[in-house]
Design a protein around this motif. Structure first.
Motif, PDB file in Angstrom:
ATOM      1  N   TRP A 247     -14.490  -0.740  -7.518  1.00  0.00           N
ATOM      2  CA  TRP A 247     -14.075  -1.418  -6.291  1.00  0.00           C
ATOM      3  C   TRP A 247     -14.353  -2.910  -6.403  1.00  0.00           C
ATOM      4  O   TRP A 247     -15.264  -3.324  -7.131  1.00  0.00           O
ATOM      5  CB  TRP A 247     -14.830  -0.851  -5.081  1.00  0.00           C
ATOM      6  N   PRO A 248     -13.625  -3.746  -5.647  1.00  0.00           N
ATOM      7  CA  PRO A 248     -13.914  -5.188  -5.652  1.00  0.00           C
ATOM      8  C   PRO A 248     -15.173  -5.502  -4.856  1.00  0.00           C
ATOM      9  O   PRO A 248     -15.122  -5.727  -3.649  1.00  0.00           O
ATOM     10  CB  PRO A 248     -12.661  -5.800  -5.015  1.00  0.00           C
TER      11      PRO A 248
ATOM     12  N   LYS B 276      -5.354  -8.061  -6.635  1.00  0.00           N
ATOM     13  CA  LYS B 276      -4.796  -6.732  -6.888  1.00  0.00           C
ATOM     14  C   LYS B 276      -4.419  -6.594  -8.354  1.00  0.00           C
ATOM     15  O   LYS B 276      -3.539  -7.302  -8.836  1.00  0.00           O
ATOM     16  CB  LYS B 276      -3.574  -6.484  -6.012  1.00  0.00           C
ATOM     17  N   PRO B 277      -5.069  -5.689  -9.100  1.00  0.00           N
ATOM     18  CA  PRO B 277      -4.709  -5.474 -10.501  1.00  0.00           C
ATOM     19  C   PRO B 277      -3.340  -4.794 -10.618  1.00  0.00           C
ATOM     20  O   PRO B 277      -2.729  -4.397  -9.627  1.00  0.00           O
ATOM     21  CB  PRO B 277      -5.830  -4.560 -11.011  1.00  0.00           C
TER      22      PRO B 277
ATOM     23  N   TYR C 296       0.827  -1.207   0.000  1.00  0.00           N
ATOM     24  CA  TYR C 296       0.000   0.000   0.000  1.00  0.00           C
ATOM     25  C   TYR C 296       0.864   1.261   0.000  1.00  0.00           C
ATOM     26  O   TYR C 296       0.602   2.208  -0.749  1.00  0.00           O
ATOM     27  CB  TYR C 296      -0.923   0.003   1.211  1.00  0.00           C
ATOM     28  N   LEU C 297       1.900   1.291   0.822  1.00  0.00           N
ATOM     29  CA  LEU C 297       2.754   2.469   0.894  1.00  0.00           C
ATOM     30  C   LEU C 297       3.464   2.714  -0.429  1.00  0.00           C
ATOM     31  O   LEU C 297       3.599   3.865  -0.874  1.00  0.00           O
ATOM     32  CB  LEU C 297       3.761   2.319   2.026  1.00  0.00           C
ATOM     33  N   THR C 298       3.918   1.642  -1.087  1.00  0.00           N
ATOM     34  CA  THR C 298       4.553   1.799  -2.396  1.00  0.00           C
ATOM     35  C   THR C 298       3.576   2.374  -3.412  1.00  0.00           C
ATOM     36  O   THR C 298       3.909   3.287  -4.186  1.00  0.00           O
ATOM     37  CB  THR C 298       5.080   0.446  -2.889  1.00  0.00           C
TER      38      THR C 298
ATOM     39  N   GLU D 120      -5.589  -0.655  -9.160  1.00  0.00           N
ATOM     40  CA  GLU D 120      -4.943  -0.619  -7.844  1.00  0.00           C
ATOM     41  C   GLU D 120      -5.596   0.411  -6.939  1.00  0.00           C
ATOM     42  O   GLU D 120      -5.763   0.176  -5.741  1.00  0.00           O
ATOM     43  CB  GLU D 120      -3.453  -0.315  -8.000  1.00  0.00           C
ATOM     44  N   LEU D 121      -5.966   1.554  -7.509  1.00  0.00           N
ATOM     45  CA  LEU D 121      -6.607   2.593  -6.708  1.00  0.00           C
ATOM     46  C   LEU D 121      -7.914   2.085  -6.112  1.00  0.00           C
ATOM     47  O   LEU D 121      -8.197   2.302  -4.926  1.00  0.00           O
ATOM     48  CB  LEU D 121      -6.855   3.835  -7.561  1.00  0.00           C
ATOM     49  N   GLY D 122      -8.716   1.384  -6.909  1.00  0.00           N
ATOM     50  CA  GLY D 122      -9.944   0.814  -6.391  1.00  0.00           C
ATOM     51  C   GLY D 122      -9.677  -0.263  -5.351  1.00  0.00           C
ATOM     52  O   GLY D 122     -10.416  -0.386  -4.375  1.00  0.00           O
TER      53      GLY D 122
END
Length: 295
Positions: free
Chosen positions: A92-93, A101-102, A67-69, A108-110
């Motif tokens: 969103w999923p 995770k795409p 997440y931080l990356t 990724e944002l979603g």
């Protein structure tokens, strides 16, 4: 009372968020912290100092490396796509989809978001990082025996959780977190729910009808109150969006009610760190925040 503050919060000023099917001006705005700081100075409550840099390590104790990356690099990826507006998720999923995770930016944002109320802008990462350093600097003062008050930050990094984990990493055995924001502290609860070294309690609107909707129901409450938990230190997620004139909340507290709240918190007799969170009746936020925070 010591207040830790950074001007870096001005670096994040989103243009819009999605509310009721419309893109609206963001309720989170830099002037919120400015009003609180002005009130601190007007009441001459004590010194105001900038944060020191404790690095990424304490943040990574609470938030995943992936997440931080993503968060650090999202804006550069958005710019590389030729964009300069706010970066907001639109997918969103959901329950019927797989939670994988795409690889693309929007996917990724979603994956890492649960609403469209937290835009990423050019300065969002630095503002969030500096806000975490505010919380960690205040935590370090309390750990060394000082009394502290802290403000600043948005909700991209969980500053209350970061500070609580830092207390534990530095030798405290039992930490309590009290969330008085109108909205349930879902992220903090998720981090500490299955742990006995942090007691988390939240006062909030009923999630059956109020954001964030999917966490914070009555059957999720802990078994003991803060005063019987025997905490060594208290972290308060200080939201004053319970005020009667707040534009996005439904509680009806007056400014005087926050004075009573502050007295109740002070009566616990614990070293206490306040992390500034919600409150969108901007003109009154300084008054309400400071009456909530016992000197």
């Amino acid at each position: 009372m010591l207040t830790v503050y950074t001007d870096d919060h001005h670096l994040h000023h989103g243009r819009c968020e999605l509310i009721n099917g419309q893109l609206m001006p963001c309720f989170e705005m830099p002037s919120r912290a400015d009003h609180v700081l002005a009130r601190v100075k007007a009441r001459e409550l004590g010194p105001v100092q900038p944060p020191s840099d404790h690095g990424l390590g304490p943040i990574a104790r609470v938030h995943s490396a992936d997440y931080l990356t993503f968060f650090q690099g999202a804006w550069a990826r958005w710019q590389a796509m030729g964009q300069d507006g706010d970066l907001l998720p639109f997918t969103w999923p959901a329950r019927t989809l797989r939670r994988v995770k795409p690889q693309g930016l929007h996917g990724e944002l979603g994956y890492y978001s649960f609403d469209a109320g937290a835009p990423i802008t050019a300065g969002t990462w630095q503002a969030a990082y500096s806000a975490a350093q505010v919380a960690l600097t205040a935590q370090a003062h309390i750990q060394s025996g000082a009394d502290s008050d802290v403000m600043g930050g948005y909700f991209y990094l969980n500053n209350a959780a970061i500070a609580a984990q830092a207390f534990l990493d530095q030798g405290r055995q039992r930490v309590a977190i009290l969330d008085v924001d109108y909205h349930h502290g879902n992220g903090t609860q998720a981090i500490f729910y299955d742990r006995s070294d942090v007691f988390f309690t939240s006062i909030h609107g009923d999630p059956a009808n109020e954001f964030p909707f999917f966490l914070g129901y009555a059957d999720e409450t802990a078994c003991a109150a803060i005063d019987s938990y025997a905490a060594e230190v208290l972290v308060v997620s200080l939201g004053v969006d319970t005020f009667k004139q707040d534009p996005i909340s439904q509680f009806t507290l007056d400014s005087g009610d926050y004075l009573a709240m502050g007295a109740r918190i002070a009566a616990l007799g614990l070293p206490t760190l306040f992390v500034m969170e919600g409150g969108y009746a901007v003109e009154e936020i300084g008054i309400n925040a400071l009456t909530s925070s016992p000197a």
